[in-house]
Design a protein around this motif. Structure first.
Motif: not given
Length: 514
Positions: A174-177, A302-316
């Motif tokens: 659930v955690w993403v760097l 950044l380190i974010t929770h998957i419930q907040e989401g993150f941007n990668f290659l133009g996609q959320r």
């Protein structure tokens, strides 16, 4: 085909299928030598390939037909005629070769900052293309299995597909760097490159130390592989390969739920807890990059929770409860609308057919990029905004006409009421030319490439051939494909686009089984 191979006298008469097959055989032998750790034989084969007439033909073909083939370097030269191309092959020699300085220009980034772009002369670009042919099998054989940028047979869709695989399950991390390397191409250590890149060291040293011209002044290059050169993406990949192994060596992947996905210099790392990313993973990445003269960008890492989401290659990428959804980012949506608005605004006084032909590549390219994720509602919203833009364009072009006349003129040729006109093809037959509607794009799940697969392994040749057939397959318009019926069967439902026949080929069915 070695250096003593027969020469060609006419560019148009070259059998490119045979030329590619000849070069491919040498590349496969290089990859085999690397897999068997026979590095001396690999170097000998690389030397043979860079002195091969067939490889020189392919190098010249690449630099004279790619997107920047009309962009000159500091000498102002480009190769346009067949005679110039054939003469260029004789110039691709190691003896006496000395690269010229790069021409420095700048591109405006999304955040308003300037990105330096260094353009080699066309002869140096051809030399880079030639040596890239020999270096690519080594890079593919030694690459991280979850590296997807600037690699043959891999794409952004594969990187996003791996994100879905790593994060979609209920028990997934659930955690993403979100990692971003600061000025990656411009800061790579030259000494590290010269010590670790398996290619002709003399040629590589000359490329790295060529310098660049800006405002008629010559500046030295002390670090980095300048963006604009053909070899730069491959050198950057070789520099960053090994990061995945370094991370996995410092943790227990299954217990800590660590996954690594990289596209060029952008990467994401997942973990079961925030502490694992901060205390174990991030220090390893910092040390790995420091050895190569690189460092992380603090503002973008950044380190974010998957419930907040993150941007990668133009996609959320974000989880809503227990469901993972991947959508185009709002920034990407605004970008395509702004491009469309500028393109429509630049077509004042032009015919509607010209506007449609200039606008459609932008819309179709953006829609095809995002067709593997949850995009249907966003497509419909963009179509709504585009219709309003095109209506305003029509009102400005015909200020003295009524709304009904404008509707009959520009919005009635298409049965669905889209922006369209009636025209004729080259043979004089009537046809309808319409603005591309994003809502007609078929949404289909992308089949991710196998992580360990490489196109330079004979065992994987058939696999990549099937992938190429599947990736470029023209799907029927007006049918939405559903594979729940299993391989060899297809369930369809009506959509908004016209259709032709559709059947799954045996290669496609085998690929889905794989």
């Amino acid at each position: 085909m070695g250096a003593s191979s027969g020469r060609v006298t006419e560019w148009e008469s070259i059998d490119w299928t045979t030329i590619r097959a000849t070069v491919r055989r040498l590349q496969m032998r290089i990859a085999k030598a690397i897999r068997e750790t026979r590095h001396g034989q690999a170097r000998a084969l690389q030397w043979l390939l860079t002195h091969s007439y067939s490889a020189k033909l392919l190098a010249v073909k690449r630099v004279t037909e790619n997107k920047g083939h009309n962009t000159p370097g500091v000498d102002g030269k480009v190769w346009r005629t067949d005679r110039q191309k054939l003469d260029a092959i004789q110039q691709l020699k190691r003896r006496g070769y000395r690269p010229q300085p790069l021409r420095r220009t700048y591109l405006i980034k999304k955040n308003g900052k300037l990105r330096p772009l260094s353009i080699p002369v066309i002869l140096d670009r051809a030399q880079q293309a030639l040596h890239t042919l020999a270096l690519q099998p080594v890079a593919e054989t030694c690459a991280d299995k979850n590296s997807y940028g600037f690699r043959e047979g891999r794409s952004c869709a594969d990187a996003i597909g791996q994100c879905f695989i790593a994060l979609a399950k209920s028990y997934a991390p659930v955690w993403v760097l979100e990692g971003d390397i600061k000025s990656c191409f411009d800061e790579i250590s030259h000494s590290w490159l010269l010590d670790h890149i398996p290619m002709d060291q003399r040629v590589l040293h000359q490329w790295l130390k060529a310098g660049f011209l800006e405002n008629q002044r010559l500046f030295p290059t002390t670090a980095g592989t300048p963006q604009g050169g053909i070899a730069s993406p491959l050198l950057a990949n070789l520099t960053l390969d090994g990061m995945e192994q370094a991370i996995r060596a410092s943790i227990k992947p299954r217990r800590d739920k660590v996954n690594f996905i990289r596209y060029a210099d952008d990467f994401v790392v997942t973990a079961a807890s925030k502490d694992i990313l901060e205390q174990k993973v991030k220090p390893v990445i910092v040390d790995f990059l420091r050895e190569r003269g690189l460092k992380l960008s603090e503002e973008k890492t950044l380190i974010t929770h998957i419930q907040e989401g993150f941007n990668f290659l133009g996609q959320r990428v974000r989880k809503y409860g227990k469901k993972l959804l991947i959508k185009p980012t709002p920034q990407s949506v605004r970008s395509v609308l702004e491009k469309a608005r500028q393109r429509i605004g630049s077509c004042h006084g032009m015919k509607a057919a010209v506007l449609i032909r200039k606008l459609n590549p932008i819309l179709r390219g953006w829609a095809n990029y995002h067709r593997h994720v949850v995009s249907k509602r966003i497509y419909a919203r963009i179509d709504y905004c585009l219709r309003a833009m095109l209506w305003r364009w029509a009102r400005r072009e015909h200020p003295n006409k009524s709304r009904g006349w404008i509707k009959r003129r520009h919005f009635s040729a298409d049965e669905k009421g889209g922006f369209s006109i009636r025209t004729q093809d080259r043979e004089g037959k009537p046809r309808v030319l319409q603005a591309y509607r994003l809502a007609h794009t078929v949404i289909q799940r992308h089949i991710k490439v196998r992580g360990a697969a490489t196109p330079y392994d004979p065992k994987e040749t058939e696999y990549f051939e099937k992938r190429r057939c599947f990736a470029w397959r023209t799907y029927p318009v007006g049918k939405t494909r559903a594979f729940s019926a299993g391989p060899g069967k297809i369930a369809t439902q009506d959509a908004h686009i016209k259709t032709t026949d559709c059947r799954i080929t045996s290669a496609e069915a085998d690929l889905r089984k794989a």
